[in-house]
Design a protein around this motif. Structure first.
Motif, PDB file in Angstrom:
ATOM      1  N   HIS A   7      58.334  18.762  59.594  1.00 30.12           N
ATOM      2  CA  HIS A   7      58.466  17.412  59.062  1.00 30.12           C
ATOM      3  C   HIS A   7      57.287  16.578  59.555  1.00 30.12           C
ATOM      4  O   HIS A   7      56.598  16.954  60.511  1.00 30.12           O
ATOM      5  CB  HIS A   7      59.787  16.779  59.503  1.00 30.12           C
ATOM      6  N   THR A   8      57.085  15.433  58.951  1.00 29.82           N
ATOM      7  CA  THR A   8      55.920  14.618  59.291  1.00 29.82           C
ATOM      8  C   THR A   8      56.186  13.643  60.432  1.00 29.82           C
ATOM      9  O   THR A   8      55.298  12.885  60.807  1.00 29.82           O
ATOM     10  CB  THR A   8      55.447  13.838  58.050  1.00 29.82           C
ATOM     11  N   VAL A 259      56.848   9.857  50.439  1.00 30.36           N
ATOM     12  CA  VAL A 259      57.286  10.287  49.109  1.00 30.36           C
ATOM     13  C   VAL A 259      58.808  10.295  49.086  1.00 30.36           C
ATOM     14  O   VAL A 259      59.447  11.074  49.799  1.00 30.36           O
ATOM     15  CB  VAL A 259      56.733  11.687  48.765  1.00 30.36           C
ATOM     16  N   LEU A 260      59.395   9.433  48.272  1.00 30.43           N
ATOM     17  CA  LEU A 260      60.848   9.299  48.178  1.00 30.43           C
ATOM     18  C   LEU A 260      61.309   9.625  46.762  1.00 30.43           C
ATOM     19  O   LEU A 260      60.513   9.598  45.814  1.00 30.43           O
ATOM     20  CB  LEU A 260      61.257   7.876  48.555  1.00 30.43           C
ATOM     21  N   PRO A 261      62.598   9.964  46.595  1.00 35.82           N
ATOM     22  CA  PRO A 261      63.103  10.266  45.252  1.00 35.82           C
ATOM     23  C   PRO A 261      62.792   9.154  44.262  1.00 35.82           C
ATOM     24  O   PRO A 261      62.768   7.970  44.603  1.00 35.82           O
ATOM     25  CB  PRO A 261      64.608  10.419  45.482  1.00 35.82           C
ATOM     26  N   GLU A 262      62.542   9.559  43.024  1.00 34.82           N
ATOM     27  CA  GLU A 262      62.198   8.622  41.959  1.00 34.82           C
ATOM     28  C   GLU A 262      62.916   9.052  40.687  1.00 34.82           C
ATOM     29  O   GLU A 262      63.676  10.029  40.684  1.00 34.82           O
ATOM     30  CB  GLU A 262      60.684   8.610  41.747  1.00 34.82           C
ATOM     31  N   GLU A 263      62.686   8.341  39.601  1.00 34.66           N
ATOM     32  CA  GLU A 263      63.414   8.630  38.361  1.00 34.66           C
ATOM     33  C   GLU A 263      63.167  10.054  37.866  1.00 34.66           C
ATOM     34  O   GLU A 263      64.101  10.752  37.461  1.00 34.66           O
ATOM     35  CB  GLU A 263      63.000   7.628  37.278  1.00 34.66           C
ATOM     36  N   LYS A 264      61.921  10.510  37.914  1.00 33.96           N
ATOM     37  CA  LYS A 264      61.607  11.849  37.414  1.00 33.96           C
ATOM     38  C   LYS A 264      62.076  12.935  38.372  1.00 33.96           C
ATOM     39  O   LYS A 264      62.450  14.039  37.951  1.00 33.96           O
ATOM     40  CB  LYS A 264      60.098  11.974  37.179  1.00 33.96           C
ATOM     41  N   ASP A 361      51.223  19.140  50.998  1.00 33.39           N
ATOM     42  CA  ASP A 361      50.625  18.882  52.311  1.00 33.39           C
ATOM     43  C   ASP A 361      49.868  17.555  52.326  1.00 33.39           C
ATOM     44  O   ASP A 361      49.072  17.295  53.228  1.00 33.39           O
ATOM     45  CB  ASP A 361      49.717  20.035  52.745  1.00 33.39           C
ATOM     46  N   ARG A 362      50.118  16.697  51.340  1.00 36.72           N
ATOM     47  CA  ARG A 362      49.446  15.390  51.324  1.00 36.72           C
ATOM     48  C   ARG A 362      49.903  14.522  52.492  1.00 36.72           C
ATOM     49  O   ARG A 362      49.116  13.805  53.099  1.00 36.72           O
ATOM     50  CB  ARG A 362      49.751  14.661  50.009  1.00 36.72           C
ATOM     51  N   CYS A 378      62.492  16.539  43.988  1.00 40.50           N
ATOM     52  CA  CYS A 378      62.562  17.511  42.902  1.00 40.50           C
ATOM     53  C   CYS A 378      63.611  17.111  41.867  1.00 40.50           C
ATOM     54  O   CYS A 378      64.381  16.171  42.065  1.00 40.50           O
ATOM     55  CB  CYS A 378      62.885  18.903  43.447  1.00 40.50           C
ATOM     56  N   GLU A 379      63.636  17.857  40.780  1.00 45.10           N
ATOM     57  CA  GLU A 379      64.688  17.788  39.773  1.00 45.10           C
ATOM     58  C   GLU A 379      65.111  19.207  39.436  1.00 45.10           C
ATOM     59  O   GLU A 379      64.292  20.143  39.484  1.00 45.10           O
ATOM     60  CB  GLU A 379      64.201  17.065  38.517  1.00 45.10           C
TER      61      GLU A 379
END
Length: 384
Positions: A7-8, A259-264, A361-362, A378-379
């Motif tokens: 984890h970061t 980076v958090l969950p989003e609509e896509k 890895d960003r 993910c979806e």
């Protein structure tokens, strides 16, 4: 590493746990975190080089981080790596963002892989060298224990089969060609073991006679009362002056994921490993494969039902990095909003996808460059 490491926020999380252990009085006491005695080993020699290790600038405390190596291969900065030798590892499968690792390896002038089996990484190699199994080479392992430090020796059972050679012998042969052999204190595996165990009063011949040696003092609690701690001040440092001098936070802080969950991609994903396997190994053993024949995606009923997903159907999992296909298992063992995917698949013949096609890895830990292999957005869709 362990899942906690992938984890970061890994370093600050580990520091916080260590601080809590210290301030609650649980350092080096019965029932607490104990500093066991370890055997003394010979140091690995180093040679002066003109250029710093590639990761030294972004991660001065952990310069051997792998993501900066990929950065350098792809960008040529701070300098261009041209040759990579891989052994005892399968970096194409274990590192985040397989597509980026693959592009970096494609850009190398020469890739050498030494392994016992054909792996996903070995498939990309210019030359594959047959490695020895543990039964075909000498080895040793230092351990800590209540009765003192332990050195356990493993004698080889058979001579190497065919053209197999221990990795060290290959490394030394390369060193000879490069004119570096005089810098090595040893010439083969036996001499290397002899060199490493000498500070503990042992030798290769002594290990051949007796494979188990207790070489450290038995456990003593609260050693810090006489010796202090291995810090500049000799004390527990809740705030680290060394980190502060490097421009890093001297105290642990919490950082929200970038980076958090989003609509896509409304779901979060993580990984796990079936107990019968170790990392990317052993899926070619029929008795183990029968217990875990293919990788699974575990999804909570609350997420599965709106997507018309039932146990046993195949699904596609997509992230900003890529897409994989695997079988679903609907279960309450995971929580809503989180899917869990088996890790370690993707070698030739195992038939499974590599979950690190989905990871990135960003985003990296600021201390070590650790990547979020255990967290991605993910979806999931039922295959039509």
């Amino acid at each position: 590493g362990n899942g906690f490491d992938q984890h970061t926020n890994v370093v600050d999380s580990v520091r916080l746990i260590a601080i809590l252990t210290a301030i609650t009085g649980n350092l080096d006491v019965p029932g607490g975190n104990i500093f066991f005695s370890m055997p003394k080993l010979g140091p690995c020699p180093s040679i002066p080089v003109e250029k710093k290790c590639i990761g030294a600038q972004p991660y001065p405390l952990f310069a051997r981080s792998f993501p900066p190596m990929l950065d350098a291969i792809l960008s040529g900065e701070p300098y261009q790596p041209r040759v990579l030798i891989v052994y005892h590892s399968n970096p194409l499968l274990i590192n985040a963002w397989e597509d980026r690792v693959r592009k970096a390896f494609d850009k190398l002038e020469f890739l050498i892989v030494s392994d016992v089996f054909m792996t996903a990484t070995a498939q990309m190699a210019d030359i594959i060298l047959p490695d020895t199994t543990p039964m075909e080479r000498f080895g040793f392992q230092p351990y800590a224990g209540y009765d003192g430090g332990i050195i356990a020796f493993r004698e080889k059972a058979i001579e190497p089969i065919g053209e197999a050679q221990p990795v060290f012998d290959v490394e030394y042969a390369i060193a000879e060609k490069l004119g570096l052999a005089p810098l090595y204190p040893w010439r083969n595996t036996e001499e290397w073991i002899d060199y490493k165990v000498r500070p503990s009063g042992l030798s290769f011949s002594a290990l051949m006679e007796n494979p188990i040696h207790y070489v450290g003092p038995p456990l003593i609690y609260e050693k810090y009362k006489e010796r202090g701690f291995a810090t500049p001040s000799g004390k527990v440092e809740l705030s680290s002056p060394r980190l502060a001098s490097l421009g890093l936070n001297p105290l642990p802080i919490y950082r929200e994921a970038e980076v958090l969950p989003e609509e896509k991609y409304p779901l979060q994903g993580t990984t796990c490993r079936e107990a019968v396997y170790v990392h990317t190994q052993f899926r070619n053993i029929p008795s183990l494969r029968a217990k875990a024949p293919e990788p699974l995606l575990r999804i909570h009923p609350r997420d599965a039902y709106p997507r018309d997903i039932e146990t046993g159907v195949y699904v596609t999992v997509s992230s900003p990095q890529g897409t994989i296909r695997l079988k679903a298992m609907v279960t309450k063992d995971t929580q809503p909003g989180l899917v869990v995917i088996d890790f370690g698949w993707g070698n030739p013949g195992d038939g499974g996808p590599n979950v690190n096609i989905l990871t990135s890895d960003r985003e990296r830990d600021p201390f070590t460059g650790a990547t979020p292999n255990r967290r991605f957005i993910c979806e999931v869709q039922k295959e039509t």
